[in-house]
Design an enzyme around this catalytic site. Structure first.
Site, mmCIF file in Angstrom:
data_model
loop_
_atom_site.group_PDB
_atom_site.id
_atom_site.type_symbol
_atom_site.label_atom_id
_atom_site.label_comp_id
_atom_site.label_asym_id
_atom_site.label_seq_id
_atom_site.Cartn_x
_atom_site.Cartn_y
_atom_site.Cartn_z
ATOM 1 N N GLU A 1 -11.466 -8.325 6.439
ATOM 2 C CA GLU A 1 -10.498 -7.296 6.054
ATOM 3 C C GLU A 1 -10.547 -6.174 7.066
ATOM 4 O O GLU A 1 -11.614 -5.611 7.349
ATOM 5 C CB GLU A 1 -10.754 -6.741 4.654
ATOM 6 C CG GLU A 1 -9.715 -5.692 4.290
ATOM 7 C CD GLU A 1 -9.708 -5.265 2.839
ATOM 8 O OE1 GLU A 1 -8.756 -4.567 2.440
ATOM 9 O OE2 GLU A 1 -10.644 -5.628 2.102
ATOM 10 N N ASP B 1 -2.501 2.117 8.834
ATOM 11 C CA ASP B 1 -1.834 3.357 9.244
ATOM 12 C C ASP B 1 -0.594 3.006 10.062
ATOM 13 O O ASP B 1 -0.689 2.343 11.091
ATOM 14 C CB ASP B 1 -2.799 4.191 10.088
ATOM 15 C CG ASP B 1 -2.294 5.618 10.312
ATOM 16 O OD1 ASP B 1 -1.067 5.832 10.283
ATOM 17 O OD2 ASP B 1 -3.132 6.507 10.520
ATOM 18 N N LYS C 1 5.010 8.678 13.970
ATOM 19 C CA LYS C 1 5.600 9.470 15.048
ATOM 20 C C LYS C 1 5.725 8.637 16.319
ATOM 21 O O LYS C 1 4.826 7.884 16.667
ATOM 22 C CB LYS C 1 4.742 10.705 15.315
ATOM 23 C CG LYS C 1 4.721 11.694 14.154
ATOM 24 C CD LYS C 1 3.902 12.932 14.500
ATOM 25 C CE LYS C 1 3.903 13.914 13.343
ATOM 26 N NZ LYS C 1 3.098 15.126 13.657
ATOM 27 N N ASP D 1 3.611 -0.071 3.297
ATOM 28 C CA ASP D 1 4.621 0.683 2.556
ATOM 29 C C ASP D 1 5.754 1.126 3.470
ATOM 30 O O ASP D 1 6.778 1.631 2.998
ATOM 31 C CB ASP D 1 3.978 1.927 1.934
ATOM 32 C CG ASP D 1 3.317 2.800 3.000
ATOM 33 O OD1 ASP D 1 3.899 3.825 3.392
ATOM 34 O OD2 ASP D 1 2.221 2.439 3.452
ATOM 35 N N THR E 1 -5.371 -1.143 -4.930
ATOM 36 C CA THR E 1 -6.231 -0.404 -4.009
ATOM 37 C C THR E 1 -5.899 1.087 -4.103
ATOM 38 O O THR E 1 -4.885 1.484 -4.684
ATOM 39 C CB THR E 1 -6.028 -0.858 -2.561
ATOM 40 O OG1 THR E 1 -4.702 -0.491 -2.132
ATOM 41 C CG2 THR E 1 -6.212 -2.369 -2.431
ATOM 42 N N PHE F 1 -4.857 3.122 -1.798
ATOM 43 C CA PHE F 1 -3.587 3.476 -1.160
ATOM 44 C C PHE F 1 -2.397 2.965 -1.958
ATOM 45 O O PHE F 1 -1.366 3.648 -2.046
ATOM 46 C CB PHE F 1 -3.542 2.937 0.268
ATOM 47 C CG PHE F 1 -4.260 3.814 1.246
ATOM 48 C CD1 PHE F 1 -3.727 5.034 1.629
ATOM 49 C CD2 PHE F 1 -5.481 3.437 1.766
ATOM 50 C CE1 PHE F 1 -4.388 5.856 2.520
ATOM 51 C CE2 PHE F 1 -6.158 4.251 2.663
ATOM 52 C CZ PHE F 1 -5.611 5.459 3.036
ATOM 53 N N GLU F 2 -2.516 1.793 -2.562
ATOM 54 C CA GLU F 2 -1.415 1.306 -3.387
ATOM 55 C C GLU F 2 -1.198 2.235 -4.581
ATOM 56 O O GLU F 2 -0.052 2.580 -4.914
ATOM 57 C CB GLU F 2 -1.687 -0.117 -3.862
ATOM 58 C CG GLU F 2 -0.493 -0.727 -4.594
ATOM 59 C CD GLU F 2 -0.754 -2.161 -5.020
ATOM 60 O OE1 GLU F 2 -0.213 -3.074 -4.385
ATOM 61 O OE2 GLU F 2 -1.497 -2.350 -6.005
#
Length: 202
Positions: free
Chosen positions: A34, A109, A113, A145, A175, A177-178
């Site tokens: 992972e 991530d 930008k 996402d 998770t 972040f989810e």
């Protein structure tokens, strides 16, 4: 005791090449990796479901590694190793060709930008390296996402040796972040599944 001392003393954590050499990848059987395991929820669930497999989590932040190592110990899991590294260096320097059975990266991530695009993982160059390290027929799963990041990754895929499936999926990984995105009313995510169909030499 600071996090660096904890890293050095914890057998779950790989801090240097000597510790890495103690892992015999050829005899390890099925290896799952992972990239950016965050709080470790998915990594721990997979390791609990498949105790016969070796799971290697790659993370750059020592604090996260220390916290997840405590959770590994509390779950009495002996089939997880945590590696402090960036993914590019780990795959280039530590894993041989045809050694990994499955790779996944949940919510990497997106570096949105334009001036930061060169920081994005899963560039064409990296995907060719990833292909080389995967066993023929094995898979890499990426979930994001960011639709922009998803589209960018799809453009990187030609000539990387992968068959590609991409789709929109509901929340299903539970998770950190989810859950964060769910709190902000993000209810769908972008899934890219890569299957190694042709070996790429690097």
């Amino acid at each position: 005791m600071d996090s660096r001392e904890t890293l050095c003393e914890n057998p779950v954590i790989i801090t240097d090449r000597d510790a890495w050499k103690e892992i015999n990848l050829k005899d390890a059987g099925t290896i799952e990796v992972e990239i950016g395991f965050g709080s470790g929820e998915y990594l721990l669930r997979r390791a609990s479901e498949y105790p016969e497999r070796l799971f290697i989590g790659i993370e750059k932040k020592p604090g996260m590694i220390t916290e997840v190592s405590k959770r590994v110990a509390s779950h009495n899991l002996n089939n997880i190793r945590l590696l402090e590294s960036c993914a590019k260096d780990a795959f280039a320097d530590l894993f041989p060709a045809n050694s990994i059975s499955r790779v996944y990266s949940l919510f990497p991530d997106p570096w949105p930008k334009r001036k930061h695009l060169h920081y994005r993982l899963f560039s064409s160059e990296y995907l060719r390296l990833l292909n080389n390290r995967l066993i023929f027929g094995s898979e890499a799963l990426i979930v994001t996402d960011s639709e922009d990041y998803c589209n960018w990754m799809l453009k990187q895929l030609p000539d990387t040796g992968f068959e590609v499936e991409n789709s929109i999926i509901p929340p299903q990984f539970d998770t950190r972040f989810e859950r964060k995105w769910l709190e902000q009313n993000f209810n769908t995510f972008f899934r890219i599944l890569l299957k190694k169909a042709r070996h790429i030499e690097t």
